[in-house]
Design a protein around this motif. Structure first.
Motif, PDB file in Angstrom:
ATOM      1  N   UNK A 179     -28.131  29.956 -55.070  1.00  0.00           N
ATOM      2  CA  UNK A 179     -28.466  28.636 -54.552  1.00  0.00           C
ATOM      3  C   UNK A 179     -28.122  27.560 -55.562  1.00  0.00           C
ATOM      4  N   UNK A 180     -28.333  27.847 -56.801  1.00  0.00           N
ATOM      5  CA  UNK A 180     -28.022  26.864 -57.830  1.00  0.00           C
ATOM      6  C   UNK A 180     -26.513  26.665 -57.927  1.00  0.00           C
ATOM      7  N   UNK A 181     -25.769  27.751 -57.827  1.00  0.00           N
ATOM      8  CA  UNK A 181     -24.326  27.624 -57.886  1.00  0.00           C
ATOM      9  C   UNK A 181     -23.809  26.849 -56.675  1.00  0.00           C
ATOM     10  N   UNK A 182     -24.313  27.173 -55.495  1.00  0.00           N
ATOM     11  CA  UNK A 182     -23.911  26.457 -54.284  1.00  0.00           C
ATOM     12  C   UNK A 182     -24.356  25.010 -54.391  1.00  0.00           C
ATOM     13  N   UNK A 183     -25.548  24.804 -54.886  1.00  0.00           N
ATOM     14  CA  UNK A 183     -26.058  23.468 -55.067  1.00  0.00           C
ATOM     15  C   UNK A 183     -25.204  22.683 -56.038  1.00  0.00           C
ATOM     16  N   UNK A 184     -24.696  23.283 -57.048  1.00  0.00           N
ATOM     17  CA  UNK A 184     -23.839  22.614 -58.022  1.00  0.00           C
ATOM     18  C   UNK A 184     -22.483  22.268 -57.420  1.00  0.00           C
ATOM     19  N   UNK A 237     -20.554  18.075 -56.232  1.00  0.00           N
ATOM     20  CA  UNK A 237     -19.242  17.657 -56.718  1.00  0.00           C
ATOM     21  C   UNK A 237     -18.287  17.452 -55.548  1.00  0.00           C
ATOM     22  N   UNK A 238     -18.342  18.317 -54.538  1.00  0.00           N
ATOM     23  CA  UNK A 238     -17.503  18.135 -53.354  1.00  0.00           C
ATOM     24  C   UNK A 238     -17.942  16.892 -52.583  1.00  0.00           C
ATOM     25  N   UNK A 239     -19.227  16.712 -52.472  1.00  0.00           N
ATOM     26  CA  UNK A 239     -19.749  15.566 -51.760  1.00  0.00           C
ATOM     27  C   UNK A 239     -19.392  14.283 -52.489  1.00  0.00           C
ATOM     28  N   UNK A 240     -19.471  14.294 -53.778  1.00  0.00           N
ATOM     29  CA  UNK A 240     -19.129  13.074 -54.518  1.00  0.00           C
ATOM     30  C   UNK A 240     -17.638  12.774 -54.401  1.00  0.00           C
ATOM     31  N   UNK A 241     -16.788  13.788 -54.365  1.00  0.00           N
ATOM     32  CA  UNK A 241     -15.358  13.560 -54.157  1.00  0.00           C
ATOM     33  C   UNK A 241     -15.122  12.955 -52.783  1.00  0.00           C
ATOM     34  N   UNK A 242     -15.777  13.516 -51.780  1.00  0.00           N
ATOM     35  CA  UNK A 242     -15.630  12.987 -50.426  1.00  0.00           C
ATOM     36  C   UNK A 242     -16.146  11.557 -50.351  1.00  0.00           C
ATOM     37  N   UNK A 243     -17.242  11.301 -51.012  1.00  0.00           N
ATOM     38  CA  UNK A 243     -17.808   9.945 -51.021  1.00  0.00           C
ATOM     39  C   UNK A 243     -16.855   8.966 -51.709  1.00  0.00           C
ATOM     40  N   UNK A 244     -16.272   9.416 -52.822  1.00  0.00           N
ATOM     41  CA  UNK A 244     -15.331   8.550 -53.542  1.00  0.00           C
ATOM     42  C   UNK A 244     -14.106   8.249 -52.686  1.00  0.00           C
ATOM     43  N   UNK A 245     -13.614   9.274 -51.984  1.00  0.00           N
ATOM     44  CA  UNK A 245     -12.477   9.056 -51.092  1.00  0.00           C
ATOM     45  C   UNK A 245     -12.855   8.098 -49.952  1.00  0.00           C
ATOM     46  N   UNK A 246     -14.036   8.282 -49.414  1.00  0.00           N
ATOM     47  CA  UNK A 246     -14.504   7.419 -48.348  1.00  0.00           C
ATOM     48  C   UNK A 246     -14.657   5.974 -48.843  1.00  0.00           C
ATOM     49  N   UNK A 247     -15.196   5.821 -50.027  1.00  0.00           N
ATOM     50  CA  UNK A 247     -15.354   4.483 -50.612  1.00  0.00           C
ATOM     51  C   UNK A 247     -14.001   3.837 -50.819  1.00  0.00           C
ATOM     52  N   UNK A 248     -13.044   4.602 -51.331  1.00  0.00           N
ATOM     53  CA  UNK A 248     -11.697   4.071 -51.554  1.00  0.00           C
ATOM     54  C   UNK A 248     -11.058   3.663 -50.232  1.00  0.00           C
TER      55      UNK A 248
END
Length: 103
Positions: free
Chosen positions: A5-10, A14-25
């Motif tokens: 769970x910790x590995x999946x949580x980690x 990072x994937x979500x933040x990449x997607x968020x950054x792409x969405x923001x851009x």
């Protein structure tokens, strides 16, 4: 299980933040495009307003000139009979004939 769970949580953040950054851009680009389109539309509208203002001014000037010419045409012009006798302010009336002068 905790480690999985910790590995999946980690990985998820990072994937979500990449997607968020792409969405923001992407959203920032869309905002810039919309601002550019808005500025172009405003410039076009400003030009249309300027053109219409010029046309309105021309129309008002033509209307004024037309009214002035119409006034000149409607003003009374001196007749030839008035021009011949300007000193005589009373118009010439035919002499009245009495009943005995008619025969």
């Amino acid at each position: 299980m905790t480690t999985k769970n910790q590995q999946i949580g980690n990985k998820e953040p990072s994937e979500t933040s990449k997607e968020n950054n792409e969405l923001i851009t992407t959203l920032r680009r869309e905002v810039e495009d919309l601002k550019s389109q808005r500025d172009k539309h405003l410039a076009t509208k400003d030009q249309q307003i300027n053109d219409l203002t010029k046309l309105l001014n021309q129309s008002q000037q033509l209307q004024l000139m037309t009214e002035n010419k119409l006034k000149l045409l409607e003003s009374p012009k001196p007749n030839s009979s008035q021009a011949e006798s300007p000193a005589d302010p009373t118009p010439h009336k035919p002499d009245k004939k009495h009943w005995w002068q008619r025969w």
